[in-house]
Design a protein around this motif. Structure first.
Motif, PDB file in Angstrom:
ATOM      1  N   PHE A  43      -7.699  -2.230   0.303  1.00 12.13           N
ATOM      2  CA  PHE A  43      -6.928  -2.151   1.487  1.00 12.13           C
ATOM      3  C   PHE A  43      -7.619  -2.745   2.610  1.00 12.13           C
ATOM      4  O   PHE A  43      -7.005  -3.221   3.437  1.00 12.13           O
ATOM      5  CB  PHE A  43      -6.267  -0.779   1.696  1.00 12.13           C
ATOM      6  CG  PHE A  43      -5.269  -0.731   2.884  1.00 12.13           C
ATOM      7  CD1 PHE A  43      -4.030  -0.881   2.745  1.00 12.13           C
ATOM      8  CD2 PHE A  43      -5.808  -0.199   3.852  1.00 12.13           C
ATOM      9  CE1 PHE A  43      -3.161  -0.800   3.872  1.00 12.13           C
ATOM     10  CE2 PHE A  43      -4.869   0.050   5.215  1.00 12.13           C
ATOM     11  CZ  PHE A  43      -3.632  -0.385   5.106  1.00 12.13           C
ATOM     12  N   GLN A  44      -8.915  -2.441   2.638  1.00 12.92           N
ATOM     13  CA  GLN A  44      -9.749  -2.721   3.849  1.00 12.92           C
ATOM     14  C   GLN A  44      -9.680  -4.236   3.956  1.00 12.92           C
ATOM     15  O   GLN A  44      -9.830  -4.902   4.881  1.00 12.92           O
ATOM     16  CB  GLN A  44     -11.295  -2.209   3.751  1.00 12.92           C
ATOM     17  CG  GLN A  44     -11.229  -0.841   3.980  1.00 12.92           C
ATOM     18  CD  GLN A  44     -10.697  -0.293   5.368  1.00 12.92           C
ATOM     19  OE1 GLN A  44     -10.833  -0.702   6.326  1.00 12.92           O
ATOM     20  NE2 GLN A  44      -9.941   0.625   5.038  1.00 12.92           N
ATOM     21  N   GLN A  47      -4.236  -5.838   3.910  1.00 11.52           N
ATOM     22  CA  GLN A  47      -2.988  -4.694   3.493  1.00 11.52           C
ATOM     23  C   GLN A  47      -1.945  -4.942   2.785  1.00 11.52           C
ATOM     24  O   GLN A  47      -1.306  -4.204   2.356  1.00 11.52           O
ATOM     25  CB  GLN A  47      -2.775  -4.515   5.204  1.00 11.52           C
ATOM     26  CG  GLN A  47      -3.783  -3.820   5.933  1.00 11.52           C
ATOM     27  CD  GLN A  47      -3.348  -3.622   7.311  1.00 11.52           C
ATOM     28  OE1 GLN A  47      -2.067  -3.532   7.542  1.00 11.52           O
ATOM     29  NE2 GLN A  47      -4.295  -3.360   8.089  1.00 11.52           N
ATOM     30  N   TYR A  48      -1.650  -6.202   2.372  1.00  7.33           N
ATOM     31  CA  TYR A  48      -0.775  -6.543   1.659  1.00  7.33           C
ATOM     32  C   TYR A  48      -1.317  -7.414   0.338  1.00  7.33           C
ATOM     33  O   TYR A  48      -1.850  -8.276   0.388  1.00  7.33           O
ATOM     34  CB  TYR A  48       0.493  -7.544   2.484  1.00  7.33           C
ATOM     35  CG  TYR A  48       1.006  -6.815   3.500  1.00  7.33           C
ATOM     36  CD1 TYR A  48       2.404  -6.361   3.272  1.00  7.33           C
ATOM     37  CD2 TYR A  48       0.665  -6.685   4.685  1.00  7.33           C
ATOM     38  CE1 TYR A  48       3.024  -5.391   4.214  1.00  7.33           C
ATOM     39  CE2 TYR A  48       1.148  -6.217   5.839  1.00  7.33           C
ATOM     40  CZ  TYR A  48       2.687  -5.668   5.423  1.00  7.33           C
ATOM     41  OH  TYR A  48       3.098  -4.756   6.679  1.00  7.33           O
ATOM     42  N   PHE A  72      -0.018   1.366  -1.645  1.00 10.96           N
ATOM     43  CA  PHE A  72      -0.210   0.261  -0.509  1.00 10.96           C
ATOM     44  C   PHE A  72       0.831   0.332   0.480  1.00 10.96           C
ATOM     45  O   PHE A  72       0.379   0.531   1.712  1.00 10.96           O
ATOM     46  CB  PHE A  72      -0.371  -1.017  -0.843  1.00 10.96           C
ATOM     47  CG  PHE A  72      -1.705  -1.617  -1.195  1.00 10.96           C
ATOM     48  CD1 PHE A  72      -2.481  -2.445  -0.425  1.00 10.96           C
ATOM     49  CD2 PHE A  72      -2.058  -1.266  -2.428  1.00 10.96           C
ATOM     50  CE1 PHE A  72      -3.867  -2.653  -0.619  1.00 10.96           C
ATOM     51  CE2 PHE A  72      -3.463  -1.738  -2.647  1.00 10.96           C
ATOM     52  CZ  PHE A  72      -4.355  -2.488  -1.860  1.00 10.96           C
ATOM     53  N   ARG A  75      -0.099   3.916   2.387  1.00 10.94           N
ATOM     54  CA  ARG A  75      -1.306   3.732   3.118  1.00 10.94           C
ATOM     55  C   ARG A  75      -0.919   2.899   4.426  1.00 10.94           C
ATOM     56  O   ARG A  75      -1.534   3.027   5.560  1.00 10.94           O
ATOM     57  CB  ARG A  75      -2.498   2.845   2.048  1.00 10.94           C
ATOM     58  CG  ARG A  75      -3.817   2.666   3.059  1.00 10.94           C
ATOM     59  CD  ARG A  75      -4.378   4.201   3.185  1.00 10.94           C
ATOM     60  NE  ARG A  75      -5.401   4.211   3.853  1.00 10.94           N
ATOM     61  CZ  ARG A  75      -5.806   3.978   5.097  1.00 10.94           C
ATOM     62  NH1 ARG A  75      -4.597   3.726   6.022  1.00 10.94           N
ATOM     63  NH2 ARG A  75      -7.034   3.772   5.765  1.00 10.94           N
ATOM     64  N   ARG A  76      -0.292   1.717   4.484  1.00 10.08           N
ATOM     65  CA  ARG A  76       0.253   1.067   5.594  1.00 10.08           C
ATOM     66  C   ARG A  76       1.075   2.228   6.416  1.00 10.08           C
ATOM     67  O   ARG A  76       0.676   1.887   7.601  1.00 10.08           O
ATOM     68  CB  ARG A  76       1.086  -0.194   5.192  1.00 10.08           C
ATOM     69  CG  ARG A  76       0.406  -1.191   4.592  1.00 10.08           C
ATOM     70  CD  ARG A  76       1.222  -2.526   4.315  1.00 10.08           C
ATOM     71  NE  ARG A  76       2.493  -2.490   3.395  1.00 10.08           N
ATOM     72  CZ  ARG A  76       2.505  -2.506   2.431  1.00 10.08           C
ATOM     73  NH1 ARG A  76       1.206  -3.113   1.760  1.00 10.08           N
ATOM     74  NH2 ARG A  76       3.465  -2.762   1.512  1.00 10.08           N
TER      75      ARG A  76
END
Length: 83
Positions: A43-44, A47-48, A72, A75-76
């Motif tokens: 994710f870092q 983000q997608y 994901f 998390r977003r």
């Protein structure tokens, strides 16, 4: 992984429905600390995830693509709430 023993992956994805055919809710996936660490580092970087990256990550982590996609998305939303 350290810490408390946890299942490597959450519930199997074979059936998200309750017996009887009426659409039930899937049980919450219990991610291991190692899985969360891997997901967070991915994710870092981005983000997608595209379909190919999601498939690769799912195979490497022994999770379903739907579990990766949902993580994901969540998390977003968490990031959005924090900002």
């Amino acid at each position: 992984t350290g810490g408390q023993p946890q299942p490597e992956a959450g519930p199997e994805c074979s059936s998200a429905e309750e017996p009887g055919g009426r659409g039930g809710r899937r049980l919450r996936t219990a991610f291991s600390a190692e899985q969360i660490s891997t997901l967070e580092s991915s994710f870092q970087r981005q983000q997608y995830l595209g379909a190919a990256e999601r498939r690769k990550l799912a195979g490497r982590m022994r999770l379903s693509e739907v579990q990766i996609k949902t993580w994901f998305q969540n998390r977003r939303m968490k990031l959005k709430r924090q900002l």
